[in-house]
Write a protein that holds these residues in place. Structure first.
Motif, PDB file in Angstrom:
ATOM      1  N   CYS A   1       0.824  -1.210   0.000  1.00  0.00           N
ATOM      2  CA  CYS A   1       0.000   0.000   0.000  1.00  0.00           C
ATOM      3  C   CYS A   1       0.854   1.255   0.000  1.00  0.00           C
ATOM      4  O   CYS A   1       0.531   2.248  -0.675  1.00  0.00           O
ATOM      5  N   ALA A   2       1.958   1.225   0.735  1.00  0.00           N
ATOM      6  CA  ALA A   2       2.858   2.376   0.747  1.00  0.00           C
ATOM      7  C   ALA A   2       3.480   2.596  -0.627  1.00  0.00           C
ATOM      8  O   ALA A   2       3.587   3.739  -1.110  1.00  0.00           O
ATOM      9  N   LEU A   3       3.886   1.507  -1.278  1.00  0.00           N
ATOM     10  CA  LEU A   3       4.443   1.615  -2.629  1.00  0.00           C
ATOM     11  C   LEU A   3       3.386   2.143  -3.596  1.00  0.00           C
ATOM     12  O   LEU A   3       3.685   3.018  -4.440  1.00  0.00           O
ATOM     13  N   ALA A   4       2.169   1.651  -3.495  1.00  0.00           N
ATOM     14  CA  ALA A   4       1.096   2.117  -4.371  1.00  0.00           C
ATOM     15  C   ALA A   4       0.837   3.611  -4.182  1.00  0.00           C
ATOM     16  O   ALA A   4       0.637   4.346  -5.160  1.00  0.00           O
ATOM     17  N   ASP A   5       0.853   4.080  -2.954  1.00  0.00           N
ATOM     18  CA  ASP A   5       0.635   5.504  -2.695  1.00  0.00           C
ATOM     19  C   ASP A   5       1.731   6.355  -3.337  1.00  0.00           C
ATOM     20  O   ASP A   5       1.454   7.419  -3.907  1.00  0.00           O
ATOM     21  N   ARG A   6       2.955   5.885  -3.250  1.00  0.00           N
ATOM     22  CA  ARG A   6       4.057   6.654  -3.856  1.00  0.00           C
ATOM     23  C   ARG A   6       3.948   6.661  -5.374  1.00  0.00           C
ATOM     24  O   ARG A   6       4.193   7.691  -6.022  1.00  0.00           O
ATOM     25  N   LEU A   7       3.566   5.536  -5.960  1.00  0.00           N
ATOM     26  CA  LEU A   7       3.411   5.491  -7.412  1.00  0.00           C
ATOM     27  C   LEU A   7       2.241   6.367  -7.858  1.00  0.00           C
ATOM     28  O   LEU A   7       2.315   7.040  -8.886  1.00  0.00           O
ATOM     29  N   ARG A   8       1.189   6.363  -7.091  1.00  0.00           N
ATOM     30  CA  ARG A   8       0.026   7.197  -7.419  1.00  0.00           C
ATOM     31  C   ARG A   8       0.410   8.681  -7.467  1.00  0.00           C
ATOM     32  O   ARG A   8      -0.085   9.443  -8.309  1.00  0.00           O
ATOM     33  N   ALA A   9       1.319   9.068  -6.597  1.00  0.00           N
ATOM     34  CA  ALA A   9       1.767  10.454  -6.562  1.00  0.00           C
ATOM     35  C   ALA A   9       2.738  10.777  -7.688  1.00  0.00           C
ATOM     36  O   ALA A   9       2.817  11.922  -8.138  1.00  0.00           O
ATOM     37  N   ARG A  10       3.470   9.779  -8.167  1.00  0.00           N
ATOM     38  CA  ARG A  10       4.522  10.016  -9.158  1.00  0.00           C
ATOM     39  C   ARG A  10       4.056   9.902 -10.604  1.00  0.00           C
ATOM     40  O   ARG A  10       4.608  10.567 -11.489  1.00  0.00           O
ATOM     41  N   VAL A  11       3.075   9.042 -10.871  1.00  0.00           N
ATOM     42  CA  VAL A  11       2.696   8.733 -12.257  1.00  0.00           C
ATOM     43  C   VAL A  11       1.570   9.665 -12.696  1.00  0.00           C
ATOM     44  O   VAL A  11       0.427   9.555 -12.236  1.00  0.00           O
ATOM     45  N   THR A  12       1.884  10.567 -13.603  1.00  0.00           N
ATOM     46  CA  THR A  12       0.914  11.588 -14.013  1.00  0.00           C
ATOM     47  C   THR A  12      -0.150  11.041 -14.952  1.00  0.00           C
ATOM     48  O   THR A  12      -1.263  11.557 -14.990  1.00  0.00           O
ATOM     49  N   GLY A  13       0.163  10.014 -15.720  1.00  0.00           N
ATOM     50  CA  GLY A  13      -0.802   9.480 -16.685  1.00  0.00           C
ATOM     51  C   GLY A  13      -1.563   8.280 -16.178  1.00  0.00           C
ATOM     52  O   GLY A  13      -2.108   7.494 -16.970  1.00  0.00           O
ATOM     53  N   LEU A  14      -1.642   8.132 -14.864  1.00  0.00           N
ATOM     54  CA  LEU A  14      -2.249   6.950 -14.274  1.00  0.00           C
ATOM     55  C   LEU A  14      -3.750   6.876 -14.582  1.00  0.00           C
ATOM     56  O   LEU A  14      -4.479   7.832 -14.393  1.00  0.00           O
ATOM     57  N   ALA A  15      -4.174   5.701 -15.051  1.00  0.00           N
ATOM     58  CA  ALA A  15      -5.600   5.452 -15.275  1.00  0.00           C
ATOM     59  C   ALA A  15      -6.192   4.733 -14.069  1.00  0.00           C
ATOM     60  O   ALA A  15      -7.048   5.262 -13.370  1.00  0.00           O
ATOM     61  N   GLU A  16      -5.737   3.508 -13.812  1.00  0.00           N
ATOM     62  CA  GLU A  16      -6.202   2.761 -12.649  1.00  0.00           C
ATOM     63  C   GLU A  16      -5.008   2.147 -11.934  1.00  0.00           C
ATOM     64  O   GLU A  16      -4.007   1.801 -12.568  1.00  0.00           O
ATOM     65  N   LEU A  17      -5.121   2.017 -10.621  1.00  0.00           N
ATOM     66  CA  LEU A  17      -4.082   1.376  -9.833  1.00  0.00           C
ATOM     67  C   LEU A  17      -4.735   0.340  -8.917  1.00  0.00           C
ATOM     68  O   LEU A  17      -5.625   0.668  -8.145  1.00  0.00           O
ATOM     69  N   HIS A  18      -4.296  -0.908  -9.064  1.00  0.00           N
ATOM     70  CA  HIS A  18      -4.834  -2.005  -8.275  1.00  0.00           C
ATOM     71  C   HIS A  18      -3.783  -2.461  -7.262  1.00  0.00           C
ATOM     72  O   HIS A  18      -2.595  -2.531  -7.590  1.00  0.00           O
ATOM     73  N   VAL A  19      -4.206  -2.788  -6.069  1.00  0.00           N
ATOM     74  CA  VAL A  19      -3.333  -3.415  -5.072  1.00  0.00           C
ATOM     75  C   VAL A  19      -3.957  -4.753  -4.706  1.00  0.00           C
ATOM     76  O   VAL A  19      -5.132  -4.798  -4.315  1.00  0.00           O
ATOM     77  N   SER A  20      -3.204  -5.823  -4.849  1.00  0.00           N
ATOM     78  CA  SER A  20      -3.776  -7.128  -4.527  1.00  0.00           C
ATOM     79  C   SER A  20      -2.689  -8.106  -4.098  1.00  0.00           C
ATOM     80  O   SER A  20      -1.541  -8.014  -4.525  1.00  0.00           O
ATOM     81  N   GLU A  21      -3.111  -9.017  -3.245  1.00  0.00           N
ATOM     82  CA  GLU A  21      -2.223 -10.097  -2.836  1.00  0.00           C
ATOM     83  C   GLU A  21      -2.261 -11.181  -3.905  1.00  0.00           C
ATOM     84  O   GLU A  21      -3.336 -11.528  -4.403  1.00  0.00           O
ATOM     85  N   VAL A  22      -1.092 -11.709  -4.263  1.00  0.00           N
ATOM     86  CA  VAL A  22      -1.072 -12.786  -5.247  1.00  0.00           C
ATOM     87  C   VAL A  22      -1.706 -14.028  -4.648  1.00  0.00           C
ATOM     88  O   VAL A  22      -1.805 -14.187  -3.435  1.00  0.00           O
ATOM     89  N   GLY A  23      -2.121 -14.927  -5.514  1.00  0.00           N
ATOM     90  CA  GLY A  23      -2.686 -16.179  -5.057  1.00  0.00           C
ATOM     91  C   GLY A  23      -1.606 -17.190  -4.709  1.00  0.00           C
ATOM     92  O   GLY A  23      -0.399 -16.925  -4.773  1.00  0.00           O
TER      93      GLY A  23
END
Length: 281
Positions: free
Chosen positions: A240-262
């Motif tokens: 979640c922390a990594l996702a938050d940082r990427l959300r702040a850095r990527v200007t062309g972001l459409a969707e961002l998913h966070v999920s645990e692998v199976g």
């Protein structure tokens, strides 16, 4: 009964259930073998149970779906009204799932195009979504395959693991074999390259490796309309922390998913996995 092109994928695509339902995507489960028990991914084994088994160094292996399972899936999908099926699967370099699907497709009641996407996790999931969206717009089987292959060609997947030991045990590290032995002490960054897991960089500490993973992902997420997925296994807070940082850095972001692998991917990476999939639309 509606007539349509149907999309089938496997359980390693890790698409959210609501997304699969909304787009009518059918999933065929892979199997995790825990000791002497064969368990279907997604329904019969949780990632928590898997992580505990790995930490206790219990025997954990994975298995592809049988051709019979695919044949039954194709039959049911055809009965629902499909005039053709696009069956999209994880890299044939990593699993025999593609081969099993090809065998089943030969006897299917409607035409089936089986595609080795060369991807896994949401890198595969984004391909399935591209195919499903094309089919929903009236596209043919060929159109849906083209959309999936185009998405695969623009998608990149990078990941960090706490140890290479699980990948070594499962024989999944390809060129990263060179890291074994003394280099097991480093923190490797890996990438999906030509359908195989390859070494990208060696980093000395976990914090530096995760910072570098973020930097690489952000550098590749350029332009408008970029989807990102952050995967983890037993590392929710870091993901979640990594996702938050990427959300702040990527200007062309459409969707961002966070999920645990199976359990299937987790069995080969171990707890502590962080992965980032970058997929321009």
């Amino acid at each position: 009964m509606s007539r349509h092109v149907a999309i089938v994928t496997d359980s390693t695509a890790y698409l959210p259930p609501r997304t699969m339902e909304r787009h009518g995507i059918t999933t065929v489960p892979l199997t995790v073998v825990l000791g002497d028990r064969a368990l279907e991914e997604g329904t019969e084994i949780s990632t928590r149970s898997l992580a505990q088994a790995l930490q206790k160094r219990r025997s954990v292996t994975t298995s592809r779906p049988s051709p019979e399972v695919f044949a039954e899936t194709y039959r049911k999908v055809a009965e629902s009204g499909a005039t053709g099926i696009v069956s999209l699967h994880l890299s044939a370099e990593l699993s025999g799932t593609y081969d099993a699907a090809v065998l089943a497709a030969r006897e299917a009641p409607v035409p089936v195009r089986v595609v080795d996407t060369g991807m896994v996790a949401m890198a595969l999931g984004f391909c399935a979504l591209a195919a499903a969206e094309t089919a929903e717009q009236g596209g043919t089987v060929d159109d849906a395959v083209t959309a999936a292959e185009k998405r695969a060609g623009s998608t990149s997947a990078y990941f960090y693991v706490d140890t290479l030991d699980y990948l070594r045990r499962g024989g999944r590290i390809g060129a990263a074999q060179a890291l074994l032995g003394s280099a097991l002490a480093v923190k490797p960054l890996l990438q999906l390259q030509d359908g195989r897991i390859e070494l990208l960089e060696k980093v000395r500490t976990a914090s530096k490796a995760i910072a570098r993973l973020e930097e690489i992902a952000a550098d590749h997420a350029t332009g408008a309309g970029v989807d990102i997925a952050v995967h983890h296994l037993a590392a929710q807070e870091r993901a979640c922390a990594l996702a938050d940082r990427l959300r702040a850095r990527v200007t062309g972001l459409a969707e961002l998913h966070v999920s645990e692998v199976g359990a299937v991917i987790g069995a080969h990476t171990g707890p502590g996995l962080l992965g980032v999939v970058v997929s321009p639309r």
